[in-house]
Write a protein that holds these residues in place. Sequence first.
Motif, PDB file in Angstrom:
ATOM      1  N   SER A  58       3.423   6.626  -8.560  1.00 32.76           N
ATOM      2  CA  SER A  58       2.305   6.716  -9.506  1.00 32.76           C
ATOM      3  C   SER A  58       2.430   5.630 -10.572  1.00 32.76           C
ATOM      4  O   SER A  58       3.537   5.258 -10.962  1.00 32.76           O
ATOM      5  CB  SER A  58       2.290   8.088 -10.182  1.00 32.76           C
ATOM      6  OG  SER A  58       2.156   9.125  -9.236  1.00 32.76           O
ATOM      7  N   ASP A 102     -10.332   2.909   1.502  1.00 36.83           N
ATOM      8  CA  ASP A 102      -9.341   3.935   1.157  1.00 36.83           C
ATOM      9  C   ASP A 102      -9.259   3.991  -0.368  1.00 36.83           C
ATOM     10  O   ASP A 102      -8.707   3.098  -1.004  1.00 36.83           O
ATOM     11  CB  ASP A 102      -7.990   3.555   1.765  1.00 36.83           C
ATOM     12  CG  ASP A 102      -6.922   4.605   1.505  1.00 36.83           C
ATOM     13  OD1 ASP A 102      -7.179   5.534   0.707  1.00 36.83           O
ATOM     14  OD2 ASP A 102      -5.830   4.498   2.083  1.00 36.83           O
ATOM     15  N   THR A 103      -9.809   5.045  -0.954  1.00 39.10           N
ATOM     16  CA  THR A 103      -9.889   5.118  -2.416  1.00 39.10           C
ATOM     17  C   THR A 103      -8.526   5.316  -3.071  1.00 39.10           C
ATOM     18  O   THR A 103      -8.420   5.206  -4.297  1.00 39.10           O
ATOM     19  CB  THR A 103     -10.823   6.264  -2.841  1.00 39.10           C
ATOM     20  OG1 THR A 103     -10.387   7.493  -2.230  1.00 39.10           O
ATOM     21  CG2 THR A 103     -12.253   5.961  -2.425  1.00 39.10           C
ATOM     22  N   THR A 104      -7.485   5.593  -2.283  1.00 44.48           N
ATOM     23  CA  THR A 104      -6.141   5.690  -2.861  1.00 44.48           C
ATOM     24  C   THR A 104      -5.539   4.304  -3.082  1.00 44.48           C
ATOM     25  O   THR A 104      -4.531   4.162  -3.769  1.00 44.48           O
ATOM     26  CB  THR A 104      -5.196   6.497  -1.947  1.00 44.48           C
ATOM     27  OG1 THR A 104      -5.048   5.810  -0.697  1.00 44.48           O
ATOM     28  CG2 THR A 104      -5.731   7.901  -1.717  1.00 44.48           C
ATOM     29  N   PHE A 105      -6.180   3.265  -2.487  1.00 44.64           N
ATOM     30  CA  PHE A 105      -5.647   1.903  -2.597  1.00 44.64           C
ATOM     31  C   PHE A 105      -6.727   0.894  -2.957  1.00 44.64           C
ATOM     32  O   PHE A 105      -6.541  -0.295  -2.810  1.00 44.64           O
ATOM     33  CB  PHE A 105      -4.981   1.511  -1.267  1.00 44.64           C
ATOM     34  CG  PHE A 105      -4.183   0.236  -1.334  1.00 44.64           C
ATOM     35  CD1 PHE A 105      -3.120   0.108  -2.219  1.00 44.64           C
ATOM     36  CD2 PHE A 105      -4.494  -0.835  -0.507  1.00 44.64           C
ATOM     37  CE1 PHE A 105      -2.378  -1.067  -2.281  1.00 44.64           C
ATOM     38  CE2 PHE A 105      -3.748  -2.009  -0.556  1.00 44.64           C
ATOM     39  CZ  PHE A 105      -2.697  -2.127  -1.457  1.00 44.64           C
ATOM     40  N   GLU A 137      -2.124   0.368 -13.924  1.00 44.83           N
ATOM     41  CA  GLU A 137      -3.013   0.472 -12.764  1.00 44.83           C
ATOM     42  C   GLU A 137      -4.057  -0.649 -12.790  1.00 44.83           C
ATOM     43  O   GLU A 137      -4.320  -1.291 -11.766  1.00 44.83           O
ATOM     44  CB  GLU A 137      -3.708   1.834 -12.755  1.00 44.83           C
ATOM     45  CG  GLU A 137      -4.624   2.026 -11.546  1.00 44.83           C
ATOM     46  CD  GLU A 137      -5.259   3.401 -11.514  1.00 44.83           C
ATOM     47  OE1 GLU A 137      -5.880   3.741 -10.482  1.00 44.83           O
ATOM     48  OE2 GLU A 137      -5.153   4.140 -12.510  1.00 44.83           O
ATOM     49  N   VAL A 149       2.352   1.740  -3.475  1.00 40.49           N
ATOM     50  CA  VAL A 149       1.386   2.242  -4.454  1.00 40.49           C
ATOM     51  C   VAL A 149       1.082   3.714  -4.229  1.00 40.49           C
ATOM     52  O   VAL A 149       1.006   4.506  -5.182  1.00 40.49           O
ATOM     53  CB  VAL A 149       0.088   1.412  -4.402  1.00 40.49           C
ATOM     54  CG1 VAL A 149      -1.013   2.063  -5.218  1.00 40.49           C
ATOM     55  CG2 VAL A 149       0.349   0.007  -4.910  1.00 40.49           C
ATOM     56  N   ILE A 150       0.894   4.108  -2.989  1.00 42.58           N
ATOM     57  CA  ILE A 150       0.561   5.503  -2.679  1.00 42.58           C
ATOM     58  C   ILE A 150       1.746   6.423  -2.975  1.00 42.58           C
ATOM     59  O   ILE A 150       1.583   7.547  -3.452  1.00 42.58           O
ATOM     60  CB  ILE A 150       0.122   5.632  -1.213  1.00 42.58           C
ATOM     61  CG1 ILE A 150      -1.215   4.894  -1.008  1.00 42.58           C
ATOM     62  CG2 ILE A 150      -0.016   7.086  -0.804  1.00 42.58           C
ATOM     63  CD1 ILE A 150      -1.686   4.857   0.421  1.00 42.58           C
ATOM     64  N   LYS A 151       2.956   5.926  -2.721  1.00 37.59           N
ATOM     65  CA  LYS A 151       4.168   6.735  -2.919  1.00 37.59           C
ATOM     66  C   LYS A 151       4.507   6.890  -4.398  1.00 37.59           C
ATOM     67  O   LYS A 151       5.005   7.942  -4.827  1.00 37.59           O
ATOM     68  CB  LYS A 151       5.339   6.085  -2.183  1.00 37.59           C
ATOM     69  CG  LYS A 151       6.622   6.898  -2.240  1.00 37.59           C
ATOM     70  CD  LYS A 151       7.719   6.206  -1.441  1.00 37.59           C
ATOM     71  CE  LYS A 151       9.021   7.003  -1.506  1.00 37.59           C
ATOM     72  NZ  LYS A 151      10.116   6.339  -0.745  1.00 37.59           N
ATOM     73  N   LYS A 205       0.834  -1.197   0.000  1.00 35.39           N
ATOM     74  CA  LYS A 205       0.000   0.000   0.000  1.00 35.39           C
ATOM     75  C   LYS A 205       0.870   1.248   0.000  1.00 35.39           C
ATOM     76  O   LYS A 205       0.606   2.206  -0.747  1.00 35.39           O
ATOM     77  CB  LYS A 205      -0.924  -0.006   1.209  1.00 35.39           C
ATOM     78  CG  LYS A 205      -1.839   1.208   1.294  1.00 35.39           C
ATOM     79  CD  LYS A 205      -2.759   1.130   2.514  1.00 35.39           C
ATOM     80  CE  LYS A 205      -3.650   2.352   2.591  1.00 35.39           C
ATOM     81  NZ  LYS A 205      -4.551   2.298   3.773  1.00 35.39           N
ATOM     82  N   LYS A 206       1.898   1.229   0.808  1.00 36.22           N
ATOM     83  CA  LYS A 206       2.815   2.373   0.862  1.00 36.22           C
ATOM     84  C   LYS A 206       3.523   2.571  -0.475  1.00 36.22           C
ATOM     85  O   LYS A 206       3.730   3.705  -0.927  1.00 36.22           O
ATOM     86  CB  LYS A 206       3.846   2.164   1.980  1.00 36.22           C
ATOM     87  CG  LYS A 206       3.260   2.259   3.384  1.00 36.22           C
ATOM     88  CD  LYS A 206       4.322   1.983   4.439  1.00 36.22           C
ATOM     89  CE  LYS A 206       3.731   2.077   5.841  1.00 36.22           C
ATOM     90  NZ  LYS A 206       4.733   1.771   6.905  1.00 36.22           N
ATOM     91  N   ARG A 259      -8.875   3.562  -9.946  1.00 36.32           N
ATOM     92  CA  ARG A 259      -9.324   4.333  -8.786  1.00 36.32           C
ATOM     93  C   ARG A 259     -10.124   5.559  -9.223  1.00 36.32           C
ATOM     94  O   ARG A 259      -9.759   6.234 -10.191  1.00 36.32           O
ATOM     95  CB  ARG A 259      -8.128   4.752  -7.939  1.00 36.32           C
ATOM     96  CG  ARG A 259      -7.419   3.603  -7.270  1.00 36.32           C
ATOM     97  CD  ARG A 259      -6.076   4.008  -6.709  1.00 36.32           C
ATOM     98  NE  ARG A 259      -5.158   4.401  -7.777  1.00 36.32           N
ATOM     99  CZ  ARG A 259      -3.923   4.824  -7.576  1.00 36.32           C
ATOM    100  NH1 ARG A 259      -3.440   4.904  -6.346  1.00 36.32           N
ATOM    101  NH2 ARG A 259      -3.161   5.172  -8.607  1.00 36.32           N
TER     102      ARG A 259
END
Length: 282
Positions: free
Chosen positions: A52, A151-154, A59, A48-50, A45-46, A134
């Motif tokens: 792009s 969490d829509t960022t993941f 994606e 993917v969020i970090k 998760k970290k 997303r």
Amino acid sequence: MNININFQLAKLNEQLSFLEIEIENPIVKCENAIDIILKSINIIKKVVIKNSFKTDQEEILFFKEIKPQFTSKLIYYNMVYKIEMKRPNGGNRILKKYFHNELLKLKSFFDNELEFYQYYRSGSTYLDYKYFQRGKFDIKLALDNYYFETDTTFSTSHDFKVAQILANDLLQLYIENKLIMTENKDISEKSQRKPNIKLMWTGSKVALTELLYALHSQGVFNNGSADLKDIAEYFEHIFEIDLGQYRRTFLEIRTRKTDRTKFITALNESLIKRMDNADDII
């Protein structure tokens, strides 16, 4: 990014394989597995969020094929944990009924998600841009309520459904194996309960034929669905006797001039006499 995630997946699979070998207690195994999987998911998760995604296809690939390999394991071990925690104490019959009910729950999920299940299993891609990107959710696609709390960022609208499908495949195998083990245990226990002596039919074949027809008429085998021929063959096998043309024998019994149920009548009289004698003793 994919290199790091693939490394994490390989590491996770190795850790889970170790647990499967080293820990026998399913509840303890699941507790340890869930802890390991959560840590692994947190790591990716970290990542993917970090970082792009370079393209939309990258994606989609992640949320359709890669992330579900992590979350499906989490779902699987959590479901196994619940099944084992709720597992009833009782005989093999109770256990078999319990596991069959768990299989019915899986079928219920399949029935409710049939449209998406067919889309995913068929390898279709025409809705991937809505399902696995997303922020591209479509309320018309019958979203589950839980999506609005994720969490829509993941998360995308359907990556969790893919994980559920993969988890259900694993869970079906788990439950079916449990049923096989229970069935084998049942067979083993029944074989251990075999009588130490062998009983032989020492009455006449006519008497056994009369009894055969009486039991079939009463419908005492398989709720009345057992065929006369099957019962006759079972008697012949158990008592190692050849009843011959039992249908002709029955015809002769029917044409008796007196007491057509001679053997059944004798049974009735003997049992009543025994009851009367028992009453005298008491």
